[in-house]
Design an enzyme around this catalytic site. Structure first.
Site, short mmCIF file in Angstrom:
data_model
loop_
_atom_site.label_atom_id
_atom_site.label_comp_id
_atom_site.label_asym_id
_atom_site.label_seq_id
_atom_site.Cartn_x
_atom_site.Cartn_y
_atom_site.Cartn_z
N GLY A 131 -10.90 -10.33 -7.45
CA GLY A 131 -11.09 -8.98 -6.94
C GLY A 131 -11.21 -8.00 -8.10
N THR A 135 -12.76 -13.71 -0.43
CA THR A 135 -13.18 -12.94 0.74
C THR A 135 -14.37 -12.08 0.30
OG1 THR A 135 -11.79 -11.06 0.15
CG2 THR A 135 -10.78 -12.75 1.55
N THR A 160 -7.48 -4.51 0.90
CA THR A 160 -7.12 -3.23 0.29
C THR A 160 -7.80 -2.00 0.88
OG1 THR A 160 -8.89 -3.31 -1.35
CG2 THR A 160 -6.79 -4.37 -1.95
N THR A 218 1.16 -0.05 -3.78
CA THR A 218 0.40 1.20 -3.75
C THR A 218 1.29 2.42 -3.52
OG1 THR A 218 -1.23 2.37 -2.39
CG2 THR A 218 -0.02 0.65 -1.29
N ASP A 219 0.82 3.57 -3.96
CA ASP A 219 1.54 4.82 -3.67
C ASP A 219 1.43 5.18 -2.19
OD1 ASP A 219 -1.15 5.56 -3.58
OD2 ASP A 219 -0.99 7.18 -5.05
N GLU A 220 0.48 4.53 -1.47
CA GLU A 220 0.28 4.88 -0.06
C GLU A 220 1.48 4.54 0.81
OE1 GLU A 220 -3.51 4.09 1.64
OE2 GLU A 220 -4.55 4.61 -0.20
N TYR A 251 -3.05 -0.59 6.70
CA TYR A 251 -3.02 -1.11 5.32
C TYR A 251 -1.69 -0.77 4.64
CZ TYR A 251 -3.52 -0.77 0.26
OH TYR A 251 -3.28 -0.84 -1.09
N LYS A 293 1.44 -3.12 3.40
CA LYS A 293 1.93 -3.15 2.01
C LYS A 293 3.43 -2.81 1.97
CE LYS A 293 -0.27 -3.78 -1.38
NZ LYS A 293 -0.59 -5.09 -2.02
N PRO A 296 -21.03 10.18 1.65
CA PRO A 296 -20.31 10.57 2.88
C PRO A 296 -18.89 11.07 2.56
CG PRO A 296 -20.30 8.18 2.62
CD PRO A 296 -21.01 8.72 1.43
N ASN A 328 -10.95 15.38 -3.08
CA ASN A 328 -12.15 14.54 -3.02
C ASN A 328 -13.41 15.36 -3.29
OD1 ASN A 328 -10.59 12.32 -2.44
ND2 ASN A 328 -10.82 12.53 -0.22
N PRO A 371 -9.21 8.48 10.55
CA PRO A 371 -8.01 8.72 11.37
C PRO A 371 -6.74 8.50 10.53
CG PRO A 371 -9.47 7.08 12.38
CD PRO A 371 -10.01 7.36 11.02
O1 DAU Z 1 -3.62 5.10 -3.49
C1 DAU Z 1 -3.89 3.78 -3.86
C2 DAU Z 1 -4.88 3.22 -2.88
O2 DAU Z 1 -6.15 3.75 -3.17
C3 DAU Z 1 -4.96 1.70 -2.86
O3 DAU Z 1 -3.72 1.19 -2.50
C4 DAU Z 1 -6.01 1.25 -1.84
O4 DAU Z 1 -6.13 -0.15 -1.85
C5 DAU Z 1 -7.33 1.86 -2.20
O5 DAU Z 1 -8.29 1.52 -1.23
C6 DAU Z 1 -7.21 3.37 -2.33
O6 DAU Z 1 -7.08 3.98 -1.03
P1 DAU Z 1 -7.87 5.30 -0.65
O7 DAU Z 1 -8.04 5.34 0.81
O8 DAU Z 1 -7.28 6.49 -1.30
O9 DAU Z 1 -9.27 4.97 -1.40
P2 DAU Z 1 -10.78 5.20 -0.95
O10 DAU Z 1 -11.63 4.95 -2.16
O11 DAU Z 1 -11.12 4.48 0.30
O12 DAU Z 1 -10.79 6.74 -0.61
C7 DAU Z 1 -10.45 7.72 -1.58
C8 DAU Z 1 -10.52 9.06 -0.88
O13 DAU Z 1 -11.89 9.34 -0.58
C9 DAU Z 1 -9.80 9.10 0.43
O14 DAU Z 1 -9.17 10.36 0.60
C10 DAU Z 1 -10.90 8.91 1.48
C11 DAU Z 1 -12.11 9.53 0.82
N1 DAU Z 1 -13.40 8.89 1.13
C12 DAU Z 1 -13.49 7.54 1.01
C13 DAU Z 1 -14.66 6.90 1.29
C14 DAU Z 1 -14.78 5.41 1.18
C15 DAU Z 1 -14.49 9.68 1.51
O15 DAU Z 1 -14.40 10.91 1.58
N2 DAU Z 1 -15.65 9.04 1.78
C16 DAU Z 1 -15.80 7.67 1.71
O16 DAU Z 1 -16.89 7.15 2.00
#
Ligand code: DAU
Length: 336
Positions: free
Chosen positions: A10, A36, A85, A125-127, A149, A153, A204, A248, A273
């Site tokens: 990964g 995967t 993840t 994760t911090d989540e 998720y 975790k 997006p 973001n 959501p």
């Molecule tokens: O905080 C650590 C975490 O960060 C890890 O534990 C997770 O495995 C990892 O997926 C990540 O989670 P997030 O949900 O924060 O990451 P993601 O890249 O999916 O999204 C980052 C931010 O951007 C989140 O607030 C959602 C937003 N987003 C994400 C995607 C994919 C968008 O606005 N548009 C998008 O298309």
């Protein structure tokens, strides 16, 4: 030293495999990966013939495979990167997350216990702390996960620490902010947005774009794990964070600027959501007790990451296939 790295095909796992081989010439690495959709053999292609490296195909929740690895290789340390993840996928299909995170972690902990392995590091994760309006979470903060998720975790992290209390299994848990860098699967925000723009597609942005995330460059995360693997204290958890926090929308604008594009490339879409508004961790325990600090400023890490995706089209092109498109069609079905 023999290291079992799970999920080594990964994004973070492959960066860790490469990091330990490069920095510890006498270490041996066993990589257990289920391959995967996010586990990509291309991520470790450059080191696959290294005599210090062994790949085993299998799932961490598969007791037979795990037992065989422990009895054959007798690893000294286990670093568990293997996980489902992606938060959005967990909203669509929680079960896969429970299986890998909870039952997978349990299977590894049992093997560590049986074989009296010296050390087990859980990459988390911090989540698990959930959203925080102001300030930062320390390691003492209670868990308050929002997505399937992060709930999975959190369950796995609790299990690890329960194994320490109950059996004195030598576990350490890490809670990191958002990673970014080379080899990240293009479903996560940063690689998705970079690649979309390289392909002249819009990005997006969920909701109002005001959600705050904290970012760490992959190399800095590897160095944090290095410190924890060698000197972390059993039964404890460590936050890994950089203080590089932004909304973001701010992040999107940085990517747009670096790629010479304007705000017209932003496509506001329906919010995720249960979308946590803000994450922020306090890494001072790691800094003061283990002497770690991040080296890569966000601006530099982002520039390096963009350059990597720009020059590695052969890596990401095959990932933008039917499965990817199907996934995003479903994801945004109600958004437009
Ligand atoms: O905080 C650590 C975490 O960060 C890890 O534990 C997770 O495995 C990892 O997926 C990540 O989670 P997030 O949900 O924060 O990451 P993601 O890249 O999916 O999204 C980052 C931010 O951007 C989140 O607030 C959602 C937003 N987003 C994400 C995607 C994919 C968008 O606005 N548009 C998008 O298309």
């Amino acid at each position: 030293m023999k290291l079992l790295i799970t999920g080594g095909c990964g994004f973070m796992g492959s960066n860790a495999v490469r990091y330990f081989l490069k920095n510890y010439p006498d270490y041996r690495i066993i990589n257990l990966d289920a391959l995967t959709y996010a586990g990509n053999p291309e991520n470790v292609r450059d080191i696959e013939n290294d005599p210090r490296y062994t790949f085993v195909h299998g799932r961490i929740e598969d007791e037979t495979v795990v037992e065989k690895i422990f009895s054959t290789f007798r690893p000294d340390v286990v670093i568990n990167y293997a996980a489902e993840t992606h938060v959005d996928r967990s909203i669509m299909d929680p079960k896969a997350f429970l299986t890998t995170e909870i039952f997978g972690t349990h299977t590894l902990l049992e093997a560590v216990r049986r074989h009296e392995t010296s050390r087990y590091v859980q990459i988390s994760t911090d989540e698990v702390y959930g959203s925080i309006a102001d300030g930062v979470w320390t390691e003492r903060a209670p868990f308050d996960p929002s997505s399937p998720y992060s709930a999975a975790k959190a369950g796995a992290d609790h299990l690890c620490l329960a194994y320490w209390r109950t059996y004195h299994t030598p576990v350490i848990v890490t809670h990191s902010c958002n990673f970014y860098g080379p080899y990240q699967y293009p479903e996560k925000m940063i690689p998705l947005f970079i690649i979309n723009l390289l392909e002249n597609k819009k990005v997006p942005l969920y909701g109002d774009g005001g959600n705050v995330r904290e970012w760490i460059y992959t190399e800095d995360h590897c160095r944090a794990i290095d410190r924890i693997v060698h000197d972390g204290r059993f039964g404890e958890s460590y936050n890994i964070g950089t203080g590089e926090r932004m909304t973001n929308l701010e992040l999107t604008k940085k990517i747009l600027l670096m790629l010479g594009r304007g705000d017209e490339m932003i496509e506001p879409v329906k919010d995720r959501p249960g979308h946590d508004r803000r994450y922020a961790v306090d890494p001072s325990k790691l800094i003061t007790s283990l002497g770690w600090k991040p080296d890569t400023a966000f601006q530099d890490g982002l520039a390096k990451t963009i350059e990597w995706y720009r020059t590695h089209e052969q890596w990401w092109k095959p990932l933008r296939n039917g499965e990817y498109l199907e996934y995003y069609k479903k994801q945004y079905a109600t958004a437009r």
